[in-house]
Write a protein that holds these residues in place. Structure first.
Motif, PDB file in Angstrom:
ATOM      1  N   VAL A 187      27.701 105.281  89.477  1.00  0.00           N
ATOM      2  CA  VAL A 187      26.901 106.048  90.432  1.00  0.00           C
ATOM      3  C   VAL A 187      27.804 106.999  91.201  1.00  0.00           C
ATOM      4  N   THR A 188      27.259 108.148  91.582  1.00  0.00           N
ATOM      5  CA  THR A 188      27.995 109.018  92.497  1.00  0.00           C
ATOM      6  C   THR A 188      28.034 108.355  93.864  1.00  0.00           C
ATOM      7  N   GLU A 189      29.107 108.601  94.602  1.00  0.00           N
ATOM      8  CA  GLU A 189      29.273 107.916  95.887  1.00  0.00           C
ATOM      9  C   GLU A 189      28.161 108.249  96.877  1.00  0.00           C
ATOM     10  N   LEU A 190      27.544 109.395  96.737  1.00  0.00           N
ATOM     11  CA  LEU A 190      26.342 109.707  97.507  1.00  0.00           C
ATOM     12  C   LEU A 190      25.166 109.702  96.558  1.00  0.00           C
ATOM     13  N   GLY A 191      24.201 108.829  96.829  1.00  0.00           N
ATOM     14  CA  GLY A 191      23.005 108.744  96.023  1.00  0.00           C
ATOM     15  C   GLY A 191      21.797 109.270  96.775  1.00  0.00           C
ATOM     16  N   PHE A 192      20.800 109.682  96.015  1.00  0.00           N
ATOM     17  CA  PHE A 192      19.569 110.240  96.576  1.00  0.00           C
ATOM     18  C   PHE A 192      18.530 109.130  96.713  1.00  0.00           C
ATOM     19  N   GLY A 193      18.102 108.863  97.944  1.00  0.00           N
ATOM     20  CA  GLY A 193      17.068 107.862  98.187  1.00  0.00           C
ATOM     21  C   GLY A 193      15.687 108.479  98.123  1.00  0.00           C
ATOM     22  N   GLY A 194      14.807 107.909  97.307  1.00  0.00           N
ATOM     23  CA  GLY A 194      13.527 108.533  97.022  1.00  0.00           C
ATOM     24  C   GLY A 194      12.382 108.181  97.945  1.00  0.00           C
ATOM     25  N   GLY A 195      12.630 107.441  99.033  1.00  0.00           N
ATOM     26  CA  GLY A 195      11.542 107.090  99.944  1.00  0.00           C
ATOM     27  C   GLY A 195      10.801 108.296 100.497  1.00  0.00           C
ATOM     28  N   PRO A 196      11.500 109.297 101.045  1.00  0.00           N
ATOM     29  CA  PRO A 196      10.800 110.463 101.587  1.00  0.00           C
ATOM     30  C   PRO A 196       9.975 111.218 100.549  1.00  0.00           C
ATOM     31  N   LEU A 197      10.363 111.152  99.268  1.00  0.00           N
ATOM     32  CA  LEU A 197       9.580 111.824  98.227  1.00  0.00           C
ATOM     33  C   LEU A 197       8.179 111.235  98.107  1.00  0.00           C
ATOM     34  N   GLY A 198       8.002 110.021  98.598  1.00  0.00           N
ATOM     35  CA  GLY A 198       6.694 109.381  98.557  1.00  0.00           C
ATOM     36  C   GLY A 198       5.852 109.649  99.789  1.00  0.00           C
ATOM     37  N   GLY A 199       6.324 110.521 100.676  1.00  0.00           N
ATOM     38  CA  GLY A 199       5.564 110.804 101.895  1.00  0.00           C
ATOM     39  C   GLY A 199       5.846 109.827 103.017  1.00  0.00           C
ATOM     40  N   LEU A 200       7.090 109.365 103.108  1.00  0.00           N
ATOM     41  CA  LEU A 200       7.464 108.465 104.193  1.00  0.00           C
ATOM     42  C   LEU A 200       7.402 109.203 105.523  1.00  0.00           C
ATOM     43  N   PHE A 201       6.664 108.655 106.464  1.00  0.00           N
ATOM     44  CA  PHE A 201       6.490 109.197 107.824  1.00  0.00           C
ATOM     45  C   PHE A 201       5.551 110.410 107.878  1.00  0.00           C
ATOM     46  N   ALA A 202       5.596 111.281 106.862  1.00  0.00           N
ATOM     47  CA  ALA A 202       4.785 112.501 106.907  1.00  0.00           C
ATOM     48  C   ALA A 202       4.505 112.981 105.487  1.00  0.00           C
ATOM     49  N   PRO A 203       3.422 113.728 105.280  1.00  0.00           N
ATOM     50  CA  PRO A 203       3.099 114.236 103.934  1.00  0.00           C
ATOM     51  C   PRO A 203       4.211 115.139 103.403  1.00  0.00           C
ATOM     52  N   LEU A 204       4.330 115.173 102.087  1.00  0.00           N
ATOM     53  CA  LEU A 204       5.302 116.029 101.426  1.00  0.00           C
ATOM     54  C   LEU A 204       4.652 116.600 100.179  1.00  0.00           C
ATOM     55  N   ASP A 205       4.637 117.935 100.065  1.00  0.00           N
ATOM     56  CA  ASP A 205       3.996 118.555  98.907  1.00  0.00           C
ATOM     57  C   ASP A 205       4.945 118.592  97.720  1.00  0.00           C
ATOM     58  N   ASP A 206       4.378 118.800  96.533  1.00  0.00           N
ATOM     59  CA  ASP A 206       5.164 118.773  95.298  1.00  0.00           C
ATOM     60  C   ASP A 206       6.250 119.843  95.281  1.00  0.00           C
ATOM     61  N   ALA A 207       5.948 121.032  95.778  1.00  0.00           N
ATOM     62  CA  ALA A 207       6.924 122.122  95.727  1.00  0.00           C
ATOM     63  C   ALA A 207       8.146 121.804  96.589  1.00  0.00           C
ATOM     64  N   THR A 208       7.911 121.278  97.791  1.00  0.00           N
ATOM     65  CA  THR A 208       9.025 120.919  98.663  1.00  0.00           C
ATOM     66  C   THR A 208       9.849 119.790  98.047  1.00  0.00           C
ATOM     67  N   ALA A 209       9.165 118.799  97.466  1.00  0.00           N
ATOM     68  CA  ALA A 209       9.868 117.688  96.823  1.00  0.00           C
ATOM     69  C   ALA A 209      10.730 118.186  95.675  1.00  0.00           C
ATOM     70  N   ALA A 210      10.189 119.084  94.859  1.00  0.00           N
ATOM     71  CA  ALA A 210      10.949 119.613  93.723  1.00  0.00           C
ATOM     72  C   ALA A 210      12.168 120.383  94.214  1.00  0.00           C
ATOM     73  N   GLY A 211      12.012 121.167  95.281  1.00  0.00           N
ATOM     74  CA  GLY A 211      13.144 121.899  95.831  1.00  0.00           C
ATOM     75  C   GLY A 211      14.212 120.980  96.379  1.00  0.00           C
ATOM     76  N   THR A 212      13.786 119.874  96.971  1.00  0.00           N
ATOM     77  CA  THR A 212      14.741 118.894  97.497  1.00  0.00           C
ATOM     78  C   THR A 212      15.559 118.283  96.366  1.00  0.00           C
ATOM     79  N   LEU A 213      14.891 117.896  95.303  1.00  0.00           N
ATOM     80  CA  LEU A 213      15.577 117.292  94.168  1.00  0.00           C
ATOM     81  C   LEU A 213      16.526 118.285  93.500  1.00  0.00           C
ATOM     82  N   GLU A 214      16.112 119.533  93.371  1.00  0.00           N
ATOM     83  CA  GLU A 214      16.987 120.549  92.776  1.00  0.00           C
ATOM     84  C   GLU A 214      18.220 120.774  93.639  1.00  0.00           C
ATOM     85  N   ALA A 215      18.025 120.782  94.962  1.00  0.00           N
ATOM     86  CA  ALA A 215      19.172 120.955  95.860  1.00  0.00           C
ATOM     87  C   ALA A 215      20.142 119.792  95.716  1.00  0.00           C
TER      88      ALA A 215
END
Length: 327
Positions: free
Chosen positions: A13-41
């Protein structure tokens, strides 16, 4: 980015990993476009370890993570997901999910049986559109630990032996339960939530020594304790373990922030660096919601922490003397 091996497995694993909780709308809604941009970043930043779960947004996080992977070289990615909750379709009838900001299209059913684990894996593979999972965890088994240990773990071990997954373990916040798992099974890794951070080092009592003895890797999650360590100067109302922090905890975080500022670094930078100083910790996993958040976290992750920061935190009684912080 540096990669570390999980236990004696071949999975890295890379020493920094991406946690996917926020991608599921944790705390607030998240649209597909924003999620895709986050993953690409995250991909563009060099992150190659992506963690998700059926629980996160009742499938939304897995689906969105899979969308990224379909456009990337699969051999470059380490992908993990979790078992313990099956998703059963239902009519949302206008209701929102109880845990994430998504329509209640499914309900969760706890199931750590062999059949439940196998079904969960099959469902996850379908949602993500992939043919394999690199790391598989028993998820949130604190209240169902005996079932997870008795039937869930053997199912994971079977999948590992068959080559369906490369490494196995559990993701929980309870160090004592994870210590039992480490001592009574043959797992490769544990994902510990919020119990090896600047504000909570309770994993030093039993879990981290046990992992060192058994050659089990640790991935430190919730390293900001859900918010209190996420900003340079925490304010009243900041959360610790998902509830507003008590005054004494807020005061402790502010004292830490003072030490950080005195040495030209920030509290989030030190919070990200701290767990990785322990030899049993293979990486940290940080939940991220937007591309800007990814970029901020990358800057913090890359910061050089002066050794005097650790010395001063210790001398002021803000850091457990047992915590390894120097090379």
């Amino acid at each position: 980015m540096k990669r570390n091996r999980l236990g004696t497995s071949e999975v890295q694993v890379t020493e920094l990993g991406f946690g996917g909780g926020p991608l599921g709308g944790l705390f607030a809604p998240l649209d597909d476009a924003t999620a895709a941009g986050t993953l690409e970043a995250a991909w563009d930043s060099g992150i190659r370890y992506f963690d998700t779960s059926p629980h996160y947004g009742i499938g939304h996080s897995e689906r969105r993570t899979g969308g990224l992977l379909r456009g990337k070289p699969r051999e470059e990615v380490t992908l993990s997901t979790k078992v313990g909750r099956l998703l059963v379709p239902q009519d949302p009838a206008g209701r929102m999910d109880e845990s994430f900001a998504v329509p209640a299209t499914h309900r969760r059913v706890w199931d750590f049986t062999r059949d439940g684990v196998l079904r969960s894996v099959e469902d996850s593979l379908e949602r993500m559109g992939v043919d394999r999972i690199d790391v598989l965890y028993l998820h949130d088994a604190e209240e169902r630990f005996e079932d997870a240990l008795r039937t869930g773990y053997p199912a994971l071990a079977e999948l590992r032996a068959q080559g369906v997954v490369g490494a196995i373990g559990a993701g929980m916040y309870h160090p004592g339960k994870l210590t039992r798992l480490v001592k009574e099974s043959d797992v490769d890794v544990v994902m510990l939530s919020g119990r090896y951070t600047l504000l909570d080092q309770s994993a030093l009592d039993e879990l981290l020594p046990a992992c060192g003895d058994r050659g089990v890797s640790v991935l430190a999650a919730s390293i900001f304790n859900s918010g209190l360590l996420a900003t340079a100067r925490p304010v009243e109302g900041a959360t610790f373990d998902y509830v507003p922090a008590e005054p004494r905890m807020l005061e402790r975080a502010l004292r830490m922030a003072d030490v950080c500022e005195a040495h030209g670094v920030t509290l989030p930078e030190v919070a990200m660096a701290f767990p990785l100083r322990h030899p049993a910790v293979a990486g940290i996993v940080v939940g991220m919601r937007t591309a800007d958040e990814v970029r901020r976290n990358m800057v913090a992750f890359g910061a050089e922490i002066p050794s005097r920061v650790w010395d001063d935190l210790r001398s002021e009684g803000l850091l457990d003397q047992r915590a390894p912080v120097h090379d």
